[in-house]
Design a protein around this motif. Structure first.
Motif, mmCIF file in Angstrom:
data_model
loop_
_atom_site.group_PDB
_atom_site.id
_atom_site.type_symbol
_atom_site.label_atom_id
_atom_site.label_comp_id
_atom_site.label_asym_id
_atom_site.label_seq_id
_atom_site.Cartn_x
_atom_site.Cartn_y
_atom_site.Cartn_z
ATOM 1 N N LYS A 308 0.420 -1.605 0.091
ATOM 2 C CA LYS A 308 0.041 -0.197 -0.095
ATOM 3 C C LYS A 308 0.561 1.126 0.095
ATOM 4 C CE LYS A 308 -2.068 -1.488 3.700
ATOM 5 N NZ LYS A 308 -1.685 -2.368 3.692
ATOM 6 N N THR A 309 2.296 1.135 0.669
ATOM 7 C CA THR A 309 2.696 2.404 0.734
ATOM 8 C C THR A 309 3.349 2.689 -0.632
ATOM 9 O OG1 THR A 309 3.796 1.287 2.631
ATOM 10 C CG2 THR A 309 4.897 3.627 2.172
ATOM 11 N N ILE A 310 3.683 2.458 -1.560
ATOM 12 C CA ILE A 310 4.166 2.892 -2.843
ATOM 13 C C ILE A 310 2.910 3.218 -3.568
ATOM 14 C CG2 ILE A 310 3.616 1.241 -3.770
ATOM 15 C CD1 ILE A 310 6.680 2.942 -4.359
ATOM 16 N N GLN A 338 8.769 4.183 10.653
ATOM 17 C CA GLN A 338 8.747 3.302 9.725
ATOM 18 C C GLN A 338 8.743 3.515 8.398
ATOM 19 O OE1 GLN A 338 9.295 -0.026 10.981
ATOM 20 N NE2 GLN A 338 10.597 -0.789 8.659
ATOM 21 N N HIS A 339 7.089 4.416 8.162
ATOM 22 C CA HIS A 339 6.575 5.149 7.696
ATOM 23 C C HIS A 339 8.001 6.219 6.596
ATOM 24 C CE1 HIS A 339 3.371 3.365 5.930
ATOM 25 N NE2 HIS A 339 2.488 3.761 7.805
ATOM 26 N N PHE A 340 8.778 6.996 7.367
ATOM 27 C CA PHE A 340 9.424 7.687 7.131
ATOM 28 C C PHE A 340 10.722 7.211 6.819
ATOM 29 C CE2 PHE A 340 13.151 10.911 7.775
ATOM 30 C CZ PHE A 340 12.709 11.888 7.335
ATOM 31 N N ILE A 402 -4.158 8.303 5.701
ATOM 32 C CA ILE A 402 -4.033 8.281 6.702
ATOM 33 C C ILE A 402 -3.998 6.746 7.169
ATOM 34 C CG2 ILE A 402 -5.371 8.626 8.918
ATOM 35 C CD1 ILE A 402 -7.017 10.561 7.703
ATOM 36 N N ASP A 403 -3.118 6.196 7.842
ATOM 37 C CA ASP A 403 -2.887 4.330 7.606
ATOM 38 C C ASP A 403 -3.153 4.405 8.960
ATOM 39 O OD1 ASP A 403 -1.759 2.170 6.882
ATOM 40 O OD2 ASP A 403 0.399 2.490 7.224
ATOM 41 N N GLU A 404 -3.455 2.562 9.150
ATOM 42 C CA GLU A 404 -5.045 1.939 9.534
ATOM 43 C C GLU A 404 -5.552 2.968 9.128
ATOM 44 O OE1 GLU A 404 -3.743 -0.704 10.180
ATOM 45 O OE2 GLU A 404 -1.657 -0.493 9.560
HETATM 46 MG MG MG Z 1 1.835 -0.792 5.540
#
Ligand code: MG
Ligand code: ADP
Length: 705
Positions: A308-310, A338-340, A402-404
């Motif tokens: 999902k990140t990409i 972690q995202h950063f 917005i993650d999660e």
């Molecule tokens: Mg993720």
């Protein structure tokens, strides 16, 4: 603002009920949030006692909540005097005797009791000094006809200790509700058009309220439940569909007109891998949304590791190409970090400026960051809820990830929207696949994209259950994996009631492991909730850098860490975890090319549900399948993110058990809005009024909480 309609009967304050002391009214508000008569009527019984069942004295055991007995009363005695006075009596049926006690209403009870005739007794047995007694039983002179005509299902209401002390126990609540119903019953207005009532074969609303609180028989109860469940589900769907329509038509947003150099440059030259078809499809869906002058509200669902990140990153680049800034908000500091860490190199590759803001950001760094945000130099900001603060001001925020799946309350949403003259587009990423039914109910106002494909080359994770007595074998296996260069997670449950115990468990486990895996050959990281964020980070980093081979942790690692070299996940006391949690944890491995393993350790005694969870884990790695079973086992109330957001304010319905009615309600709501999109037709006036009432209620809620 002025009100031109009179307050409806159900909106009347409970203080208007004659004889209800202000103290009790206040207690009801405090303990159960009951402010109006409508709230009171919606304090539904949580179960019913079957009053057709007659027990015998010999059958009485401690677990019985209420029993009904037939017998005679003897040996009435009054003991003590004045304030400590009580009356006792012996109740006898063919099988034995039990003591009855009264502390209050002695005179009344004394008059009622007559020797030599049969009484029908109803009450709750308790243990006192090693034998059973029943305090304040309900007594009626018994006659066989009575048993067949009497109301057979007696409601039971939940009530707190404080309520019980104030005579607001089950009986008190039943009386109060009866009184309230008699007061307003004739004024309870229908909420849906007659046509729907007929079509759905519903009983009138006021009858439903009577029947749910005092059903004459099982059939009446069934009709009442159906009517009131329909009420909840139908208006929920109507509300969601209307909200969705409003989002789609009237909430203006910034159109991202072009796909420019930044996006194209990255896509052509810096994409670290080929996107899966599912990823490509979702990027296209987002692209179509943001090109329109309407705010996007889209949920991207994809199993752990589906990438999902990409997708989020590419979407943010669309904003940047059009002169906007973007931000990504994560639920925890670790996850934000972690995202950063994973986005920074991607951003830098194309000269996009990115930074991070969390609760623990230092003042000096913050000041610089604030300035860069206002000037527009900073293009992507990653962070936690700290991003919402008023002092975080963007030059031109256009896109929010917005993650999660935690959803925002009205107030938080307002804060986010106020960060620009028009609200930014919103992309919500959820790693917990949500079953269709729940998505329809909880996320009915969002568009949904699904990444239903994992990146190529992933081998399914091999999952196996072991009893704790097999721990030595499991650890031998762990050793063999470490010896070929892999890394291992060992997770302990978080014991919420006892942080102490939790910590002890983990530390005992840690000691045990260190004995198995001695230095200097092996190194073990340990991470738990008691560590300072910086120490946690340090321990995590040691594992990420492969300076340690084993990571011992509580569930803090559930979301977050991405260590492709980790190939084994051992879950201790796996029976303590929920299914979606187990699935999330398992998702920490299987991120590299190696065969990965998930080993579930449990004690020997497993509840039926725990066994089902473990078996499901062994059977499948499909997140959607797991979510379905999870929903079935736990019910929707527990599902992450839905409870606290209050999206599912369902008092009676259960979206799993009442699935059929839910879908019917959905279709009906769709049809109603198709014919009359804004509910302007006279025949829909009841719907419109009811929705306004519900909305007003929501706003009042907003003010309280
Ligand atoms: Mg993720
Ligand atoms: P999640 O959906 O759980 O957030 P991530 O975005 O963290 O998943 O992706 C998981 C891992 O898969 C990351 O290491 C990421 O770089 C990798 N990945 C994502 N998409 C692809 C792809 N199309 N091909 C190969 N690897 C991919």
């Amino acid at each position: 603002m002025h009100f031109f309609c009179s307050v409806s009967a159900l909106e009347t304050s409970i203080t208007q009920i004659p004889g209800l002391l202000p103290r009790k009214a206040a207690l009801l508000l405090k303990e159960c949030n009951i402010a109006t008569i409508g709230d009171l009527l919606q304090w539904y019984p949580f179960r019913y006692i079957d009053r057709t069942r007659i027990f015998t004295v010999r059958e009485i055991v401690e677990e019985l909540p209420y029993v009904q007995l037939i017998g005679r009363i003897e040996k009435v005695e009054i003991k003590g005097k004045e304030r400590t006075q009580r009356m006792t009596a012996i109740f006898r049926d063919q099988t034995g005797t039990i003591e009855l006690v009264w502390f209050q209403g002695i005179k009344y009870a004394r008059e009622k009791i007559k020797p030599g005739i049969d009484f029908l007794l109803f009450g709750k047995p308790t243990v006192f000094n090693g034998s059973y007694n029943i305090a304040h039983p309900e007594l009626e002179v018994f006659s066989p006809e009575k048993l067949t005509t009497a109301s057979t299902l007696q409601p039971v209401y939940s009530s707190s200790e404080a309520m019980k002390r104030n005579w607001l126990d089950t009986r008190g609540m039943a009386n109060l509700i009866r009184q309230a119903l008699n007061m307003v019953s004739s004024q309870i207005k229908e909420t849906v058009p007659d046509e729907i009532i007929q079509q759905m074969q519903l009983v009138p609303l006021n009858i439903a309220y009577h029947w749910i609180h005092a059903p004459g028989n099982a059939q009446e109860l069934m009709y009442a439940e159906r009517r009131l469940k329909f009420e909840e589900l139908f208006f929920l769907q109507l509300k969601l569909l209307l909200q969705y329509k409003i989002n789609k038509t009237s909430i203006k947003g910034f159109p991202f007109e072009k796909i420019g150099e930044v996006f194209n440059g990255f896509y052509k030259n810096h994409l670290p891998f080929e996107l899966t078809n599912a990823q490509k499809r979702v990027v296209k869906e987002i692209r179509a949304d943001v090109a329109k002058p309407i705010q996007m509200n889209r949920l991207v669902q994809g199993d752990v590791g589906s990438g999902k990140t990409i997708v989020a990153f590419l979407s943010m680049l669309m904003a940047i190409d059009n002169g906007f800034q973007a931000c990504l908000m994560a639920p925890t500091e670790i996850l934000a970090q972690q995202h950063f860490v994973s986005l920074q190199p991607l951003a830098e590759a194309i000269g996009v400026k990115i930074s991070i803001l969390t609760g623990s950001s230092k003042k000096k760094a913050r000041d610089i960051l604030h300035a860069d945000l206002v000037s527009g130099e900073l293009q992507i900001l990653v962070g936690t809820h700290a991003l919402l603060e008023d002092k975080v001001v963007f030059k031109n925020l256009g896109f929010v990830v917005i993650d999660e799946q935690h959803r925002f309350g009205v107030a938080q949403r307002a804060k986010l929207w106020a960060k620009n003259v028009l609200p930014p587009h919103v992309l919500i990423m959820s790693a917990t696949p949500i079953p269709r039914t729940l998505a329809m109910t909880a996320y009915g106002d969002l568009d949904i994209s699904i990444i239903d494909e994992l990146p190529p080359g992933r081998k399914p994770i091999f999952t196996k259950h072991h009893y704790e007595k097999d721990r030595p074998r499991v650890l031998e296996f762990v050793k063999s994996q470490i010896d070929i260069g892999r890394q291992v997670y060992i997770v302990y449950p978080l014991i919420e009631e006892s942080e102490q115990l939790d910590y002890k468990n983990l530390m005992d486990g840690y000691e045990h492991l260190v004995a198995w895996f001695p230095a200097p050959k092996y190194h073990v990281s340990v991470v738990h909730g008691k560590l300072k964020p910086s120490d946690k980070e340090f321990e995590m980093q040691r594992f990420v850098k492969h300076q340690t081979q084993i990571m011992v942790a509580t569930t803090v690692i559930e979301v977050g860490v991405n260590v492709p070299n980790a190939s084994v996940m051992v879950i201790e006391s796996a029976e303590r975890f929920g299914l979606s949690q187990l699935h999330q944890l398992r998702g920490r491995v299987g991120r590299g090319a190696d065969q990965s393993y998930c080993l579930l350790l449990t004690s020997f005694k497993l509840s039926k549900e725990a066994r089902r969870r473990i078996e499901t884990m062994e059977e499948t790695t499909d997140g959607f399948r797991i979510a379905e079973v999870d929903l079935e086992l736990r019910g929707p109330g527990d599902l992450q993110g839905t409870q606290q957001s209050g999206v599912l304010d369902l008092k009676l319905s259960d979206i799993v058990k009442d699935n059929k009615l839910l879908i019917e309600s959905r279709h009906l709501a769709e049809r109603v809005l198709q014919d009359d999109p804004l509910l302007e037709q006279p025949y829909n006036i009841r719907l419109k009024l009811r929705l306004q009432e519900l909305e007003k209620k929501m706003m009042n809620w907003g003010r309280i909480s």
